[in-house]
Design an enzyme around this catalytic site. Sequence first.
Site, mmCIF file in Angstrom:
data_model
loop_
_atom_site.group_PDB
_atom_site.id
_atom_site.type_symbol
_atom_site.label_atom_id
_atom_site.label_comp_id
_atom_site.label_asym_id
_atom_site.label_seq_id
_atom_site.Cartn_x
_atom_site.Cartn_y
_atom_site.Cartn_z
ATOM 1 N N ARG A 49 -33.408 -56.658 9.499
ATOM 2 C CA ARG A 49 -32.443 -55.574 9.640
ATOM 3 C C ARG A 49 -32.818 -54.719 10.837
ATOM 4 O O ARG A 49 -33.972 -54.758 11.290
ATOM 5 C CB ARG A 49 -32.487 -54.696 8.375
ATOM 6 C CG ARG A 49 -32.294 -55.488 7.098
ATOM 7 C CD ARG A 49 -33.003 -54.830 5.908
ATOM 8 N NE ARG A 49 -32.972 -55.706 4.720
ATOM 9 C CZ ARG A 49 -32.030 -55.718 3.809
ATOM 10 N NH1 ARG A 49 -31.037 -54.852 3.903
ATOM 11 N NH2 ARG A 49 -32.066 -56.556 2.797
ATOM 12 N N LYS A 95 -31.703 -60.809 -6.182
ATOM 13 C CA LYS A 95 -31.395 -59.372 -6.127
ATOM 14 C C LYS A 95 -31.175 -58.891 -7.552
ATOM 15 O O LYS A 95 -30.317 -59.410 -8.264
ATOM 16 C CB LYS A 95 -30.131 -59.177 -5.284
ATOM 17 C CG LYS A 95 -29.808 -57.740 -4.946
ATOM 18 C CD LYS A 95 -28.690 -57.702 -3.910
ATOM 19 C CE LYS A 95 -28.202 -56.283 -3.647
ATOM 20 N NZ LYS A 95 -27.092 -56.271 -2.673
ATOM 21 N N ASP A 104 -25.536 -56.799 2.322
ATOM 22 C CA ASP A 104 -25.640 -55.685 1.372
ATOM 23 C C ASP A 104 -24.277 -55.114 0.985
ATOM 24 O O ASP A 104 -23.909 -53.995 1.334
ATOM 25 C CB ASP A 104 -26.569 -54.585 1.915
ATOM 26 C CG ASP A 104 -28.029 -54.928 1.640
ATOM 27 O OD1 ASP A 104 -28.296 -56.044 1.160
ATOM 28 O OD2 ASP A 104 -28.909 -54.078 1.904
ATOM 29 N N ASP A 133 -30.416 -49.928 7.662
ATOM 30 C CA ASP A 133 -31.109 -50.926 6.838
ATOM 31 C C ASP A 133 -30.120 -51.947 6.277
ATOM 32 O O ASP A 133 -30.532 -52.957 5.717
ATOM 33 C CB ASP A 133 -31.903 -50.262 5.706
ATOM 34 C CG ASP A 133 -31.060 -49.320 4.880
ATOM 35 O OD1 ASP A 133 -30.405 -48.431 5.471
ATOM 36 O OD2 ASP A 133 -31.026 -49.468 3.648
#
Length: 473
Positions: free
Chosen positions: A180, A109, A255, A245
């Site tokens: 997701r 990420k 997330d 999401d």
Amino acid sequence: MTFEIPFQNSYVQLPERFYTRQTAMPVRAPRLIRFNRELAAELGISDAPDADLARIFSGNEVPEGATPLAQVYAGHQFGGFSPQLGDGRALLLGEVINRNGHRRDIQLKGSGPTPYSRMGDGRAWLGPVLREYVVSEAMHALGLPTTRALAASLTGEPVYREAGGLPGAVLTRVAASHLRVGTFQYFAARRDIEGLRALYDYTVARHYPHVENPAHLLAEVIRGQARLVAGWLSVGFIHGVMNTDNTAISGETIDYGPCAFMDTYHPQTVFSSIDTRGRYAYDNQAHVIVWNMAQLATTLVPLMPDQDEAITDFTALVHAMPDQIEVEWRRAFGRKIGIAKPNAQDAEMVADLLARMTEGHADFTNTFRGLLDGTARDQFLDREMFDTWEPAWRARIAREEDPEHVMRTANPAFIPRNHRIEQMIEAAVADDYARFERLLQVLAHPYEDQPEAADLKRPPTAAEVVENTFCGT
Ligand code: AMP
Ligand code: MG
């Protein structure tokens, strides 16, 4: 180099419209901040000198067997639908099978732009990378399902944000998958029923092999999310961006952006600077997750032979979710006051305590932990607010077998307090990682007393309070 990640990649076998093959954009001066060796061992990933790990976990070198790709998805962001999102600053390197035989994604990420970056630079700065590292590892130690942190590296390049140039970094995270609600929404919105079917089959095979039809899948995801959100509430966690999401089909917390653990208890607490209307406030999370599950249900309808019947069935499943959350909530909070199998009356006792905590500006974590050692009352502005609650509670737990043990394993002494995270980030920006390492060490055992870490139990002083947590970009 003998370094090995034993990849066994499956996502890349899905139809090409599920992703874009993409390699990371090389960075100038990769430097390893941390490698989670314990997790690496669980994943069958070998060790290597820091310089080699830095090259791999900054994206400068593609490890053998990796098939880097950016996944496409859609999602409702703050209630508005975006038909196409996707990994805008992340790449799935591939998957490994862990020690327990479970498939795990390895994702970078902050690894540079992808076709889904929109206006973004594809990068992350050090602050959010370390925040996600610490909070996700703390969540795991607290016993809640979550993605994990495998590595953090500096890129040696600045990232430009509102605050100016900041040190760039890459987080390597591990997830049960990155599927997701928004992944289902992507194919449903395009009326790509074949894609939807392939996604459904992949999801069932990977996560819920016993599932027999889409209604059954929906029920399983609802069950996992009900438990997860009740778990968040029980440790005072506020995700901050519960967009569809950012809701994982696996039931893991995913997330970490402007997330935070609550200090002073108030049900309407919001931390995220972008959540101006409190959509994702602490106590709204139990409502929002139901809404998110309704969105998942909508995407599954086209897979059913009789769509009217499907709508009726799915609606019933979604409508039953608040009661499921209530059951999970009662179990989790009952344990917090030492009751192993709480009934409706016990739940009222918890609700009464929480109402008093709100009014008394009590620290959430320290009040519950303080039930063990008599310091709970000290958390209230007006101690009488606790003292008038206490006798009935004492009488109730006198009938329990081992309330102390139940409370000790349900009430953490340590949570990643926001002001400590901010102080840790500030030090790291000045190249001092001692606070980062210490937070990780203490938060790995959140239910142990650790008297030497008493300073990390303290709520923030007025000067230390962090009002807003900026979005994790
Ligand atoms: P988030 O709110 O962090 O879950 O991100 C929402 C979407 O924005 C996702 O598709 C991300 O990949 C994308 N995104 C966030 N930050 C960046 C960035 N710096 N560069 C490119 N895309 C980004
Ligand atoms: Mg996201």
